[in-house]
Design a protein around this motif. Structure first.
Motif, PDB file in Angstrom:
ATOM      1  N   ALA A  11       0.845  -1.196   0.000  1.00  0.00           N
ATOM      2  CA  ALA A  11       0.000   0.000   0.000  1.00  0.00           C
ATOM      3  C   ALA A  11       0.880   1.246   0.000  1.00  0.00           C
ATOM      4  CB  ALA A  11      -0.913  -0.008   1.219  1.00  0.00           C
ATOM      5  N   THR A  12       0.419   2.288  -0.687  1.00  0.00           N
ATOM      6  CA  THR A  12       1.208   3.513  -0.803  1.00  0.00           C
ATOM      7  C   THR A  12       0.305   4.723  -0.645  1.00  0.00           C
ATOM      8  OG1 THR A  12       2.873   4.640  -2.159  1.00  0.00           O
ATOM      9  CG2 THR A  12       0.974   3.714  -3.316  1.00  0.00           C
ATOM     10  N   ASN A  13       0.904   5.909  -0.631  1.00  0.00           N
ATOM     11  CA  ASN A  13       0.114   7.137  -0.519  1.00  0.00           C
ATOM     12  C   ASN A  13      -0.297   7.625  -1.901  1.00  0.00           C
ATOM     13  OD1 ASN A  13       2.250   8.915  -1.604  1.00  0.00           O
ATOM     14  ND2 ASN A  13       3.312   8.451   0.304  1.00  0.00           N
ATOM     15  N   ILE A  14      -1.183   8.584  -1.934  1.00  0.00           N
ATOM     16  CA  ILE A  14      -1.720   9.008  -3.229  1.00  0.00           C
ATOM     17  C   ILE A  14      -0.671   9.720  -4.070  1.00  0.00           C
ATOM     18  CG2 ILE A  14      -2.607  11.254  -2.442  1.00  0.00           C
ATOM     19  CD1 ILE A  14      -5.076  10.596  -4.326  1.00  0.00           C
TER      20      ILE A  14
ATOM     21  N   ALA B 136       1.221   7.060  -5.833  1.00  0.00           N
ATOM     22  CA  ALA B 136       0.335   6.383  -6.784  1.00  0.00           C
ATOM     23  C   ALA B 136       0.096   7.244  -8.016  1.00  0.00           C
ATOM     24  CB  ALA B 136      -0.990   6.033  -6.117  1.00  0.00           C
ATOM     25  N   LEU B 137      -0.073   8.549  -7.810  1.00  0.00           N
ATOM     26  CA  LEU B 137      -0.260   9.463  -8.941  1.00  0.00           C
ATOM     27  C   LEU B 137       0.984   9.496  -9.817  1.00  0.00           C
ATOM     28  CD1 LEU B 137      -2.055  12.553  -7.350  1.00  0.00           C
ATOM     29  CD2 LEU B 137      -3.048  10.887  -8.915  1.00  0.00           C
ATOM     30  N   SER B 138       2.132   9.580  -9.190  1.00  0.00           N
ATOM     31  CA  SER B 138       3.379   9.681  -9.941  1.00  0.00           C
ATOM     32  C   SER B 138       3.673   8.405 -10.718  1.00  0.00           C
ATOM     33  CB  SER B 138       4.537   9.987  -8.988  1.00  0.00           C
ATOM     34  OG  SER B 138       4.353  11.244  -8.354  1.00  0.00           O
ATOM     35  N   ALA B 139       3.330   7.260 -10.134  1.00  0.00           N
ATOM     36  CA  ALA B 139       3.635   5.981 -10.788  1.00  0.00           C
ATOM     37  C   ALA B 139       2.713   5.701 -11.959  1.00  0.00           C
ATOM     38  CB  ALA B 139       3.541   4.840  -9.774  1.00  0.00           C
ATOM     39  N   GLY B 140       1.440   6.060 -11.842  1.00  0.00           N
ATOM     40  CA  GLY B 140       0.467   5.761 -12.889  1.00  0.00           C
ATOM     41  C   GLY B 140      -0.041   4.336 -12.767  1.00  0.00           C
ATOM     42  N   LEU B 141       0.818   3.371 -13.018  1.00  0.00           N
ATOM     43  CA  LEU B 141       0.474   1.955 -12.923  1.00  0.00           C
ATOM     44  C   LEU B 141       1.229   1.354 -11.740  1.00  0.00           C
ATOM     45  CD1 LEU B 141      -1.161  -0.154 -14.689  1.00  0.00           C
ATOM     46  CD2 LEU B 141       1.058  -0.811 -15.640  1.00  0.00           C
ATOM     47  N   ALA B 142       0.601   0.448 -11.000  1.00  0.00           N
ATOM     48  CA  ALA B 142       1.267  -0.202  -9.879  1.00  0.00           C
ATOM     49  C   ALA B 142       2.402  -1.097 -10.388  1.00  0.00           C
ATOM     50  CB  ALA B 142       0.266  -1.030  -9.078  1.00  0.00           C
ATOM     51  N   PRO B 143       3.459  -1.293  -9.577  1.00  0.00           N
ATOM     52  CA  PRO B 143       4.601  -2.109 -10.028  1.00  0.00           C
ATOM     53  C   PRO B 143       4.236  -3.533 -10.432  1.00  0.00           C
ATOM     54  CG  PRO B 143       5.195  -0.839  -8.078  1.00  0.00           C
ATOM     55  CD  PRO B 143       3.711  -0.641  -8.281  1.00  0.00           C
TER      56      PRO B 143
ATOM     57  N   SER C 127      -6.654   6.319 -18.366  1.00  0.00           N
ATOM     58  CA  SER C 127      -7.630   6.158 -17.293  1.00  0.00           C
ATOM     59  C   SER C 127      -7.186   5.132 -16.265  1.00  0.00           C
ATOM     60  CB  SER C 127      -8.997   5.751 -17.869  1.00  0.00           C
ATOM     61  OG  SER C 127      -8.901   4.525 -18.568  1.00  0.00           O
ATOM     62  N   ILE C 128      -6.069   4.421 -16.512  1.00  0.00           N
ATOM     63  CA  ILE C 128      -5.505   3.565 -15.477  1.00  0.00           C
ATOM     64  C   ILE C 128      -4.970   4.392 -14.316  1.00  0.00           C
ATOM     65  CG2 ILE C 128      -4.956   1.674 -17.045  1.00  0.00           C
ATOM     66  CD1 ILE C 128      -2.077   2.655 -17.146  1.00  0.00           C
ATOM     67  N   SER C 129      -4.686   5.687 -14.540  1.00  0.00           N
ATOM     68  CA  SER C 129      -4.136   6.559 -13.499  1.00  0.00           C
ATOM     69  C   SER C 129      -5.223   7.004 -12.526  1.00  0.00           C
ATOM     70  CB  SER C 129      -3.485   7.787 -14.146  1.00  0.00           C
ATOM     71  OG  SER C 129      -3.205   8.774 -13.164  1.00  0.00           O
ATOM     72  N   LEU C 130      -4.890   7.002 -11.236  1.00  0.00           N
ATOM     73  CA  LEU C 130      -5.813   7.559 -10.236  1.00  0.00           C
ATOM     74  C   LEU C 130      -6.118   9.016 -10.521  1.00  0.00           C
ATOM     75  CD1 LEU C 130      -4.610   6.252  -6.758  1.00  0.00           C
ATOM     76  CD2 LEU C 130      -6.844   5.875  -7.799  1.00  0.00           C
ATOM     77  N   GLY C 131      -5.147   9.713 -11.101  1.00  0.00           N
ATOM     78  CA  GLY C 131      -5.336  11.123 -11.417  1.00  0.00           C
ATOM     79  C   GLY C 131      -6.332  11.368 -12.520  1.00  0.00           C
ATOM     80  N   ARG C 132      -6.719  10.314 -13.233  1.00  0.00           N
ATOM     81  CA  ARG C 132      -7.806  10.407 -14.193  1.00  0.00           C
ATOM     82  C   ARG C 132      -9.114   9.915 -13.570  1.00  0.00           C
ATOM     83  NH1 ARG C 132      -7.078   9.429 -19.483  1.00  0.00           N
ATOM     84  NH2 ARG C 132      -9.360   9.441 -19.526  1.00  0.00           N
ATOM     85  N   LEU C 133      -9.039   8.809 -12.824  1.00  0.00           N
ATOM     86  CA  LEU C 133     -10.239   8.204 -12.276  1.00  0.00           C
ATOM     87  C   LEU C 133     -10.963   9.104 -11.273  1.00  0.00           C
ATOM     88  CD1 LEU C 133     -12.095   5.699 -11.670  1.00  0.00           C
ATOM     89  CD2 LEU C 133     -10.437   5.130  -9.884  1.00  0.00           C
ATOM     90  N   LEU C 134     -10.252   9.523 -10.228  1.00  0.00           N
ATOM     91  CA  LEU C 134     -10.919  10.203  -9.118  1.00  0.00           C
ATOM     92  C   LEU C 134     -11.521  11.553  -9.514  1.00  0.00           C
ATOM     93  CD1 LEU C 134      -8.439   9.335  -6.213  1.00  0.00           C
ATOM     94  CD2 LEU C 134     -10.600   8.211  -6.819  1.00  0.00           C
ATOM     95  N   PRO C 135     -10.837  12.410 -10.280  1.00  0.00           N
ATOM     96  CA  PRO C 135     -11.462  13.686 -10.633  1.00  0.00           C
ATOM     97  C   PRO C 135     -12.743  13.551 -11.437  1.00  0.00           C
ATOM     98  CG  PRO C 135      -9.102  13.768 -11.035  1.00  0.00           C
ATOM     99  CD  PRO C 135      -9.441  12.341 -10.750  1.00  0.00           C
ATOM    100  N   GLN C 136     -12.834  12.493 -12.252  1.00  0.00           N
ATOM    101  CA  GLN C 136     -14.031  12.325 -13.077  1.00  0.00           C
ATOM    102  C   GLN C 136     -15.276  12.033 -12.246  1.00  0.00           C
ATOM    103  OE1 GLN C 136     -11.843  10.867 -17.210  1.00  0.00           O
ATOM    104  NE2 GLN C 136     -12.827   9.360 -15.940  1.00  0.00           N
ATOM    105  N   ALA C 137     -15.105  11.585 -11.016  1.00  0.00           N
ATOM    106  CA  ALA C 137     -16.264  11.368 -10.151  1.00  0.00           C
ATOM    107  C   ALA C 137     -16.959  12.683  -9.829  1.00  0.00           C
ATOM    108  CB  ALA C 137     -15.823  10.671  -8.862  1.00  0.00           C
TER     109      ALA C 137
END
Length: 446
Positions: free
Chosen positions: A12-15, A18-25, A227-237
């Motif tokens: 588990a990591t911080n946001i 997660a934003l910087s990585a885009g995809l999990a390792p 859209s795999i990025s959290l930075g795309r998913l969460l704002p669209q909500a």
């Protein structure tokens, strides 16, 4: 709040990370450990205020926490209006029934941003967030994006001439509209567009392979804006929560959504807003002839298929990445199939829906929006009287070669789109081969 991978093999990591990585390792998609409930569903005055309320619980431990309101103000500087659709005008008993039903028909317009597509909101948010997380000594970050038409332009616009970032866009050659292709290649400077000799699934496969390549990521600062990025998913909500809260305050009942979808990012955002407590009823998905999702939701095993080219090209996806998130959020296939339904719409029906839409609904839709309008018409024919909003994902002027012959008149592009069309555009050829992409990425920042 911590964020985990859908595949469960990453700590588990911080946001921020997660934003910087885009995809999990481990190749999975990041999701929050839990989806928080919004304290209040009362409507905020502006979309930016709603976005801040929706996103704040996820950014409690972020370096961006104190700047989040300003980031939302910039990213959501244009509204996402929910408009009633026109009543049918024919004078008959059937038309009277249709007029009554149409009072519950709405359109959520998400095409008022700089590239005339719904991707603009989250792309701008992600660009602001990644800029805010960047340190002065950090190397140049390459934003890698695979696009089936609209994502690439939105990401290009958001990161164009942004210090510390380069953008590499992959799109399937000949499988996007001419204006979409122009919008991908008209930026220059720190943005490079590549027309891949393959399908969108090839582009997506190559991008995900690069983002999962540990050796490459040790050599190159790489992130994603798909859209795999959290930075795309969460704002669209945010725009779902905003539309639903205003609708509930005015009408006293939840709003149901029909979401045209290909890669499931926008659909997952609607589900996030619903689970956060926004007054959202049912969520239905409209796809094109790429029927991986309709077949699954009808009871078949999930089986990605080779992509087929359709009029609704931005939804030409045979292996939707965000399906991993849908499965993660449900106990089993039965629960997921109970929560969401999907229906495919073929090209002939898309054409017929576009041609009839000015008289039936008072609008000219893009091919993707037309798939949602057809589902709405099906629901009304079945006697459904609930309030439904079709999500209008792009401006019809981006698909003028399809739309204009069907409606019999020109569709004027909005000013920002017209401006981009006036600039010269070019794209580089690229085989659907990871080695070729790897070579580009390792020389992009050198």
């Amino acid at each position: 709040m911590k964020f985990i991978s859908t595949r469960g093999q990453t700590p588990a990591t911080n946001i921020d990370d997660a934003l910087s990585a885009g995809l999990a390792p481990d190749g999975g998609l990041y999701v929050p450990e839990r989806i928080p409930v919004i304290a209040s569903t009362q409507p905020f005055s502006t979309l930016a205020e709603t976005a801040h309320a929706v996103l704040a619980p996820y950014f409690t431990d972020s370096k961006l926490h104190d700047r989040l309101a300003d980031i939302c103000t910039h990213a959501f500087s244009f509204e996402a209006p929910l408009r009633p659709l026109k009543n049918p005008s024919a004078a008959s008993e059937q038309a009277a029934s249709e007029r009554a039903a149409s009072k519950q028909n709405f359109l959520l317009e998400l095409f008022h941003g700089p590239t005339a597509a719904f991707k603009d909101y989250a792309a701008r948010f992600l660009a602001e967030a990644l800029s805010g997380l960047r340190t002065p000594e950090a190397p140049v970050t390459t934003i890698l994006v695979a696009t089936s038409g609209d994502t690439g332009a939105a990401v290009a616009a958001a990161f164009h001439r942004r210090p510390g970032f380069e953008v590499v866009i992959l799109y399937p050659d000949g499988k996007v509209s001419p204006r979409q292709a122009h919008g991908l290649g008209c930026w220059g400077d720190n943005v490079r567009a590549f027309r891949v000799d393959g399908s969108f699934d090839d582009c997506q496969r190559m991008a995900k392979q690069a983002l999962s390549d540990v050796e490459l990521r040790n050599a190159v600062s790489l992130s994603s804006a798909n859209s795999i990025s959290l930075g795309r998913l969460l704002p669209q909500a945010a725009y779902y929560a905003h539309a639903a809260s205003h609708h509930a305050a005015r009408h006293g009942e939840p709003l149901n959504f029909i979401v045209p979808t290909g890669n499931l990012g926008n659909a997952c955002a609607a589900l996030v807003a619903q689970r956060m407590g926004a007054p959202i009823g049912e969520i239905r998905l409209a796809t094109n002839a790429n029927d991986t999702l309709p077949r699954y939701f009808a009871g078949d095993e999930y089986a990605p298929q080779p992509t087929r080219a359709t009029l609704a090209n931005a939804m030409d996806v045979g292996a939707p990445s965000n399906f991993e998130r849908l499965r993660h959020w449900h106990r089993d296939d039965a629960e997921l199939r109970h929560a969401i339904r999907a229906q495919g719409v073929d090209d002939a029906t898309i054409r017929a829906t576009i041609a009839a839409a000015p008289a039936c609904h008072g609008i000219v839709p893009c091919p993707h929006t037309a798939t949602g309008l057809f589902l709405l018409e099906q629901l009304r024919a079945q006697g459904d009287t609930r309030h439904w909003a079709v999500v209008a994902t792009a401006h019809p002027a981006k698909f003028e070669s399809i739309v204009e012959p069907l409606v019999g008149h020109a569709v004027e592009p909005p000013p920002a789109l017209a401006e981009s069309l006036a600039r010269p555009a070019s794209a580089e050829a690229l085989p659907a081969d990871y080695a070729a992409l790897h070579a580009i990425l390792t020389t992009a920042t050198n």
